[in-house]
Design a protein around this motif. Structure first.
Motif, PDB file in Angstrom:
ATOM      1  N   GLY A  34      -7.494  -0.158  -7.138  1.00  0.00           N
ATOM      2  CA  GLY A  34      -6.527  -0.956  -8.107  1.00  0.00           C
ATOM      3  C   GLY A  34      -6.465   0.252  -9.157  1.00  0.00           C
TER       4      GLY A  34
ATOM      5  N   HIS B 241      -6.734  -1.851 -19.555  1.00  0.00           N
ATOM      6  CA  HIS B 241      -7.782  -1.767 -18.858  1.00  0.00           C
ATOM      7  C   HIS B 241      -8.817  -0.887 -19.710  1.00  0.00           C
ATOM      8  CE1 HIS B 241      -7.671  -2.768 -14.558  1.00  0.00           C
ATOM      9  NE2 HIS B 241      -6.447  -2.185 -14.387  1.00  0.00           N
TER      10      HIS B 241
ATOM     11  N   LEU C 194      -7.511  -2.431   9.067  1.00  0.00           N
ATOM     12  CA  LEU C 194      -7.935  -3.862   8.932  1.00  0.00           C
ATOM     13  C   LEU C 194      -6.992  -4.526   9.800  1.00  0.00           C
ATOM     14  CD1 LEU C 194      -7.963  -4.450   5.008  1.00  0.00           C
ATOM     15  CD2 LEU C 194      -9.613  -4.629   6.684  1.00  0.00           C
TER      16      LEU C 194
ATOM     17  N   ILE D 211      -0.038  -8.622 -11.519  1.00  0.00           N
ATOM     18  CA  ILE D 211       0.960  -7.896 -11.124  1.00  0.00           C
ATOM     19  C   ILE D 211      -0.284  -6.884 -10.317  1.00  0.00           C
ATOM     20  CG2 ILE D 211       0.850  -5.993 -12.728  1.00  0.00           C
ATOM     21  CD1 ILE D 211       4.250  -6.642 -11.671  1.00  0.00           C
ATOM     22  N   PHE D 212       0.335  -6.232  -9.139  1.00  0.00           N
ATOM     23  CA  PHE D 212      -0.108  -5.201  -8.509  1.00  0.00           C
ATOM     24  C   PHE D 212       0.175  -3.914  -9.203  1.00  0.00           C
ATOM     25  CE2 PHE D 212      -0.802  -6.409  -3.649  1.00  0.00           C
ATOM     26  CZ  PHE D 212      -1.476  -7.725  -4.395  1.00  0.00           C
ATOM     27  N   GLY D 213      -0.767  -3.324 -10.272  1.00  0.00           N
ATOM     28  CA  GLY D 213      -0.219  -2.361 -11.030  1.00  0.00           C
ATOM     29  C   GLY D 213      -0.197  -0.811 -10.226  1.00  0.00           C
ATOM     30  N   MET D 214      -1.210  -0.656  -9.539  1.00  0.00           N
ATOM     31  CA  MET D 214      -1.487   0.493  -9.017  1.00  0.00           C
ATOM     32  C   MET D 214      -0.348   1.015  -8.056  1.00  0.00           C
ATOM     33  SD  MET D 214      -4.463   2.625  -6.827  1.00  0.00           S
ATOM     34  CE  MET D 214      -4.699   4.002  -7.718  1.00  0.00           C
ATOM     35  N   THR D 215      -0.125  -0.003  -7.202  1.00  0.00           N
ATOM     36  CA  THR D 215       0.886   0.333  -6.090  1.00  0.00           C
ATOM     37  C   THR D 215       2.389   0.188  -6.700  1.00  0.00           C
ATOM     38  OG1 THR D 215       0.421  -1.883  -5.554  1.00  0.00           O
ATOM     39  CG2 THR D 215      -0.405  -0.056  -4.391  1.00  0.00           C
TER      40      THR D 215
ATOM     41  N   PRO E  56      -5.690   2.724   5.622  1.00  0.00           N
ATOM     42  CA  PRO E  56      -6.879   1.635   5.260  1.00  0.00           C
ATOM     43  C   PRO E  56      -6.154   0.320   5.614  1.00  0.00           C
ATOM     44  CG  PRO E  56      -6.222   3.146   3.262  1.00  0.00           C
ATOM     45  CD  PRO E  56      -5.279   3.469   4.232  1.00  0.00           C
TER      46      PRO E  56
ATOM     47  N   ARG F 143      -1.695   8.124   5.742  1.00  0.00           N
ATOM     48  CA  ARG F 143      -2.153   8.783   4.540  1.00  0.00           C
ATOM     49  C   ARG F 143      -3.674   9.288   4.820  1.00  0.00           C
ATOM     50  NH1 ARG F 143      -3.036   4.243  -0.085  1.00  0.00           N
ATOM     51  NH2 ARG F 143      -5.283   4.642  -0.088  1.00  0.00           N
TER      52      ARG F 143
ATOM     53  N   ASP G 101      -7.025  -6.986  -6.064  1.00  0.00           N
ATOM     54  CA  ASP G 101      -8.371  -7.041  -5.371  1.00  0.00           C
ATOM     55  C   ASP G 101      -9.302  -8.135  -5.117  1.00  0.00           C
ATOM     56  OD1 ASP G 101     -10.127  -4.295  -4.730  1.00  0.00           O
ATOM     57  OD2 ASP G 101     -11.329  -5.955  -5.553  1.00  0.00           O
TER      58      ASP G 101
ATOM     59  N   GLU H   5      -3.872  -7.639   4.708  1.00  0.00           N
ATOM     60  CA  GLU H   5      -3.310  -6.828   6.152  1.00  0.00           C
ATOM     61  C   GLU H   5      -3.840  -7.620   7.219  1.00  0.00           C
ATOM     62  OE1 GLU H   5      -4.810  -4.935   3.561  1.00  0.00           O
ATOM     63  OE2 GLU H   5      -3.422  -3.517   2.964  1.00  0.00           O
TER      64      GLU H   5
ATOM     65  N   HIS I  41     -10.802  -2.007  -0.859  1.00  0.00           N
ATOM     66  CA  HIS I  41      -9.867  -3.007  -1.458  1.00  0.00           C
ATOM     67  C   HIS I  41     -10.483  -4.546  -1.219  1.00  0.00           C
ATOM     68  CE1 HIS I  41      -6.586  -4.401  -3.547  1.00  0.00           C
ATOM     69  NE2 HIS I  41      -5.594  -4.637  -2.861  1.00  0.00           N
TER      70      HIS I  41
ATOM     71  N   ILE J 123       0.667  -1.099  -0.117  1.00  0.00           N
ATOM     72  CA  ILE J 123      -0.194   0.001   0.170  1.00  0.00           C
ATOM     73  C   ILE J 123       0.799   1.465   0.006  1.00  0.00           C
ATOM     74  CG2 ILE J 123      -0.328   0.181   2.603  1.00  0.00           C
ATOM     75  CD1 ILE J 123      -3.196   1.127   2.041  1.00  0.00           C
TER      76      ILE J 123
ATOM     77  N   ASN K   8      -3.586  -9.133 -14.553  1.00  0.00           N
ATOM     78  CA  ASN K   8      -2.436  -8.823 -15.132  1.00  0.00           C
ATOM     79  C   ASN K   8      -1.165  -9.239 -14.443  1.00  0.00           C
ATOM     80  OD1 ASN K   8      -2.510  -7.106 -12.959  1.00  0.00           O
ATOM     81  ND2 ASN K   8      -2.919  -5.111 -13.990  1.00  0.00           N
TER      82      ASN K   8
ATOM     83  N   ILE L 179      -6.716  -9.684  -1.364  1.00  0.00           N
ATOM     84  CA  ILE L 179      -7.473  -9.615  -0.264  1.00  0.00           C
ATOM     85  C   ILE L 179      -8.750  -9.759  -0.227  1.00  0.00           C
ATOM     86  CG2 ILE L 179      -7.742  -7.004  -1.319  1.00  0.00           C
ATOM     87  CD1 ILE L 179      -7.058  -6.060   1.465  1.00  0.00           C
TER      88      ILE L 179
HETATM   89  C1  LIG Z   1      -6.705  -2.287   2.564  1.00  0.00           C
HETATM   90  C2  LIG Z   1      -5.999  -1.806   1.383  1.00  0.00           C
HETATM   91  N1  LIG Z   1      -4.783  -2.549   1.255  1.00  0.00           N
HETATM   92  C3  LIG Z   1      -4.067  -1.942   0.464  1.00  0.00           C
HETATM   93  C4  LIG Z   1      -4.333  -0.967  -0.540  1.00  0.00           C
HETATM   94  C5  LIG Z   1      -3.317  -0.540  -1.566  1.00  0.00           C
HETATM   95  N2  LIG Z   1      -3.579  -0.950  -3.025  1.00  0.00           N
HETATM   96  C6  LIG Z   1      -4.260  -0.136  -3.667  1.00  0.00           C
HETATM   97  S1  LIG Z   1      -4.325  -0.893  -5.258  1.00  0.00           S
HETATM   98  C7  LIG Z   1      -3.801  -2.328  -4.650  1.00  0.00           C
HETATM   99  C8  LIG Z   1      -3.556  -3.326  -5.674  1.00  0.00           C
HETATM  100  C9  LIG Z   1      -3.746  -3.441  -6.954  1.00  0.00           C
HETATM  101  O1  LIG Z   1      -3.547  -4.344  -7.928  1.00  0.00           O
HETATM  102  P1  LIG Z   1      -4.875  -4.885  -8.556  1.00  0.00           P
HETATM  103  O2  LIG Z   1      -6.021  -5.188  -7.990  1.00  0.00           O
HETATM  104  O3  LIG Z   1      -4.222  -6.101  -9.161  1.00  0.00           O
HETATM  105  O4  LIG Z   1      -5.223  -4.022  -9.774  1.00  0.00           O
HETATM  106  P2  LIG Z   1      -4.206  -3.235 -10.939  1.00  0.00           P
HETATM  107  O5  LIG Z   1      -3.724  -1.973 -10.225  1.00  0.00           O
HETATM  108  O6  LIG Z   1      -3.166  -4.322 -11.241  1.00  0.00           O
HETATM  109  O7  LIG Z   1      -5.132  -3.237 -12.134  1.00  0.00           O
HETATM  110  C10 LIG Z   1      -3.399  -2.148  -3.446  1.00  0.00           C
HETATM  111  C11 LIG Z   1      -2.582  -3.305  -2.670  1.00  0.00           C
HETATM  112  C12 LIG Z   1      -5.553  -0.512  -0.316  1.00  0.00           C
HETATM  113  N3  LIG Z   1      -6.081   0.646  -1.020  1.00  0.00           N
HETATM  114  N4  LIG Z   1      -6.269  -0.738   0.700  1.00  0.00           N
END
Ligand SMILES: Cc1ncc(C[n+]2csc(CCOP(=O)(O)OP(=O)(O)O)c2C)c(N)n1
Ligand code: SF4
Ligand SMILES: [Mg+2]
Lengths: 186, 357, 285
Positions: free
Chosen positions: C62, C35, B86, C135-139, B82, B108, C107, B58, C80, B31, C133, C111
């Motif tokens: 995400g 996307h 959790l 991977i975790f794209g956004m982070t 966030p 944040r 997502d 988490e 999430h 995160i 995809n 989690i």
């Molecule tokens: C409770 C919580 N944990 C972690 C995050 C941080 N977070 C934001 S997007 C993301 C993962 C995104 O990956 P994905 O679902 O695969 O989407 P993509 O960006 O790859 O399309 C995480 C871990 C969050 N916002 N809230």
């Protein structure tokens, strides 16, 4: 002494590493320093900037709304930061990627085609070093030899061969800046 | 011999400090703005024979920490707001079962998904326990990368000594900033004091139990009393704060990144001839009430500045106990107050004196 | 709101335009990100089924968190991983709406694993668009549960090692064994042919909901060239060369086909079925 500098450009122009090099150099010269990146949702190819504060005393706020100097690598960054620079401050501008000059006349302006100079040297990716060289010519907050030392320490082994090119870029930036400043005072 | 200063990002310096404090296990979930911590640990821990686990959430990560702490290891997790929400269930279990562990929150803006810019709006959650039940955690609020690094080792030591989870509250800025830092000497995890209560397999001894279930009300109350006795001891012994310019007429109260900004504003105010100091809590729980007693010997007023709309100010009011006016100034949602804004508030406080609230 | 200011010359025909169910805004996705293609397919299906004014989208967390800006339908943003639970709440209150979630692999498959499994277990009449995809794209490119063995990410330096980090999770295969799932399919957004198949699958997943047959889930193998550190073109090819062998394409469950057969034997491209074509087909770009 306290100096706050914002460096801004597109992601990929090396503004983050330019700021880090300056910070390393300042630390090695025994100064207090902070480097703070802008951080946002990942990888949108958009503007990236960092703030470096160099001081004789522990740095309070690592942020600034009124930088003493800005190194501007593209047009969106000029639009974003032109007004912020302190009156009498320094603005280094990459005219290769900026189609206008600042409107303000209360700044020390060093406008030079940073990206073109870097390309002429053989690699546009050393544009950041050209810009840093130009900046240090106007504001020698650290010695350029410290910047090169810092680069030596931070470059991974397999990229050491790039050192001479970076050194040239730093010098070229300084030279161009000197020329432009002399033209102005002449 | 003076040790070498290195330039490090707050998140990475914290992670390295944890490794040097003997932490060999990290459980987390990505995160922003703390991703450099798990990323660093994923590279670093295997080098020292440790384990990095990217959990599925988490919730899982904090329970892995509960297990690892219960098994007697120095272990940690990190997240941002966030994700910290959790973790609250697990933290409550750890506090009740008296399992040590380090939890880092690079706070944040919230509530909800909020944003990713720095904030201090999880203060209440951190200092009131955060989850269900009658418990507290030790909470540190460092202001510089160096202080954060120094507090990591201390956090692990106190977690082990008091058998309690310890929280380090940073913010996005402290995690992202690079500053020169002197790293501590490494501690050998095998040389740490033994934990005879840990669940390590009952070879040659009676089985150990780590548990938080107490169905008999009297028994559950007894647990709470025992915890409270421990918390009293912590309140008495572990308060940390810094007073800059003791003896001033007025004090700004701030912690973390905000304290750095306020320190600058206080400096400017003093150049204008105003008698202002800074009271900077370093432990947010236990709240440094003793420092307030000291400040109150001269203080005619306090200005609390936070990156929230007013959370720590409650503790300031409790500590001041009506003996001087307490004002508040805050920005929130990821907006960082500037030194100029704080300076304006300081001037107003001095001008209005007792007229202020 | 988005009226056009130009006149169509007579004798010409509109063959391509923005679906009504997408807003007229520039997305924040990186150049080459798939996307955008997935958004478009979903919007086209909503238009074609004429359900725009009944649709409620649940945006997850995400890169697609901002989907609420792009779909021109009622949208609700969830925590999430919790989109299927939020969707359940909406659907139970307003069964006449058509509720879909749009979730990434972090997502849905990290989690939010419990939420998706239990939405399927309950047989919720929902449509789930699942963007895998790897991977975790956004982070910023951390390992996902779907990350391939050996794939380098920022939290699997040197490549994902099963001994420490396990194996890729196959969601379609898992969900399809639940009786509450009506339609489960996996397609790839890597070539024009496979994109056409993806659209067909999305349509089916909405139809399952309209017919109240239970959960419809479509997994779309997608690219994240930025975090994979590839050109967009190479990323599309990588989907076909690396992801498809691990995540076989096909329909895993289809209520319209007589029960058992479809559920137990997904169409596997490796078996040389009709889907094999899309692995050979040149990816666009
Ligand atoms: C409770 C919580 N944990 C972690 C995050 C941080 N977070 C934001 S997007 C993301 C993962 C995104 O990956 P994905 O679902 O695969 O989407 P993509 O960006 O790859 O399309 C995480 C871990 C969050 N916002 N809230
Ligand atoms: S980071 Fe990856 S998934 Fe996110 S917008 Fe960019 S390419 Fe798409
Ligand atoms: Mg993903």
């Amino acid at each position: 002494m306290k100096l706050a500098i914002i460096m801004s450009g597109f992601g990929g122009q090396g503004v983050m590493s330019m700021g880090q090099l300056l910070a390393y150099a300042a630390m090695d010269e025994g100064r207090e320093v902070t480097w703070l990146p802008s951080y946002g949702p990942e990888m949108r190819g958009g503007a990236a900037y960092c703030t470096v504060v160099v001081s004789d005393r522990p740095v309070g706020s690592p942020l600034t709304t009124r930088p003493d100097a800005c190194i501007i690598m593209n047009r969106p960054s000029l639009d974003k930061f032109e007004e912020a620079v302190k009156p009498g401050g320094i603005l280094v501008l990459n005219t290769s990627l900026c189609d206008r000059l600042p409107g303000r006349d209360d700044l020390t302006l060093v406008a030079l085609p940073v990206t073109d100079i870097a390309s002429d040297l053989g690699d546009f990716r050393v544009a950041n070093m050209v810009a840093l060289g130009a900046f240090l010519e106007v504001e020698p907050v650290v010695k350029s030899s410290s910047v090169l030392e810092a680069l030596k320490k931070t470059l991974p082994e397999h990229r050491r061969h790039l050192l001479p090119l970076n050194e040239k870029a730093l010098e070229a930036g300084a030279l161009e800046a000197r020329k432009r400043l002399q033209d102005r005072t002449a | 011999m003076k040790r070498e200063r290195v330039l490090m990002k707050g998140n990475e310096a914290l992670a390295e400090a944890a490794v040097r404090a003997g932490c060999r296990y990290f459980f987390g979930y990505p995160i922003t703005p703390q991703n450099e911590i798990p990323e660093y640990m994923s590279r670093r821990l295997p080098e020292v024979g440790g384990q990095f686990v990217q959990a599925e959430s988490e919730v899982a990560a904090i329970n892995m920490l509960y297990g690892a702490g219960g098994a007697g290891a120095r272990a940690m997790t990190s997240s941002s707001s966030p994700g910290i929400s959790l973790k609250q269930e697990g933290i409550s279990y750890m506090a009740a079962a008296e399992v040590p562990g380090l939890i880092v929150n690079m706070t944040r803006g919230g509530p909800g998904l909020g944003g990713i810019q720095p904030a201090q709006s999880d203060y209440h959650q951190a200092t009131r326990g955060g989850g269900h039940g009658d418990y507290r955690t030790i909470v540190f609020g460092p202001a510089t990368v160096q202080e954060m690094v120094d507090l990591v080792g201390k956090a692990f030591d106190l977690a082990d000594r008091y058998r309690t989870p310890v929280v380090i509250v940073g913010d996005g800025m402290l995690g992202q900033i690079m500053e020169p830092v002197v790293l501590p000497d490494p501690v050998d995890p095998d040389r740490l004091p033994p934990k005879p209560w840990a669940t390590t397999g009952a070879r040659g001894r009676r089985p150990n139990l780590i548990n938080s279930l107490h169905l008999a009300a009297a028994e559950c109350e007894e647990l709470n009393r025992r915890l409270e006795a421990k918390y009293s001891e912590i309140r008495a012994n572990e308060q940390m704060a810094e007073i800059v310019h003791p003896g001033a007429d007025y004090f700004v109260v701030a912690y973390g990144t905000t304290a750095r900004i306020c320190r600058e504003a206080v400096g400017q105010a003093r150049e204008e001839g105003l008698s202002v100091g800074l009271l900077r809590p370093i432990t947010l729980w236990p709240f440094p009430t003793k420092a307030f007693e000291e400040a109150l010997e001269t203080a005619k007023g306090f200005l609390t500045v936070e990156m929230s709309l007013g959370q720590m100010v409650d503790d300031v009011r409790l500590s001041v106990g009506g003996r001087a006016p307490v004002r508040f100034y805050g920005r929130t949602g990821g907006v960082v107050p500037s030194a100029e804004e704080v300076l304006g508030e300081i001037r107003r406080m001095v001008e209005e004196g007792d007229e202020g609230r | 709101m988005t009226s056009r200011t130009w006149e169509r010359p007579s004798g010409t025909e509109i063959v391509y335009e923005r679906p009504r169910s997408l807003t007229d805004v520039v997305t924040h996705y990186c150049p080459g990100c798939t996307h955008g293609i997935a958004h478009r397919l979903v919007a086209e299906v909503i238009d074609e089924l004429d359900i725009r004014e009944r649709a409620v989208g649940i945006a997850s967390v995400g890169c697609s968190v901002l989907a609420y800006k792009y779909f021109d339908v009622d949208m609700l943003q969830a925590a999430h991983g919790r989109a299927p639970a939020v969707a359940t709440g909406v659907k139970r209150v307003r069964p006449e709406t058509v509720v879909f979630t749009y979730q990434g692999d972090g997502d849905l498959a990290a989690i939010g694993t419990a939420e998706i499994v239990h939405a399927a277990m309950r047989g919720e009449n929902l449509t789930v668009i699942f963007i895998n995809n790897a991977i975790f794209g956004m982070t910023g490119g951390q390992m996902a549960p779907t990350t391939l063995v050996g794939q380098e990410t920022t939290t699997s330096p040197g490549g994902r090692r099963p001994q420490r980090a396990g194996y890729p999770i196959r969601i379609c295969e898992m969900i399809s064994v639940l009786d509450g799932a009506a339609y489960v399919a996996r397609q790839a957004l890597s070539s024009p042919q496979s994109i056409a198949r993806a659209k067909k699958a999305i349509r089916k997943a909405f139809e399952a909901q309209l017919e109240e047959r239970g959960l419809g889930l479509v997994e779309l193998l997608s690219s994240c060239s930025v975090n994979w550190k590839m050109s967009p073109g190479d990323a599309l090819r990588w989907i076909e060369t690396h992801m498809v062998p691990v995540y076989p394409l096909g329909v895993f469950k289809d209520w319209t086909e007589a029960g058992a057969e479809a559920a137990s034997s997904p169409v596997r491209p490796a078996a040389g079925g009709s889907d094999g074509a899309e692995r050979r087909g040149e990816a666009a770009g």
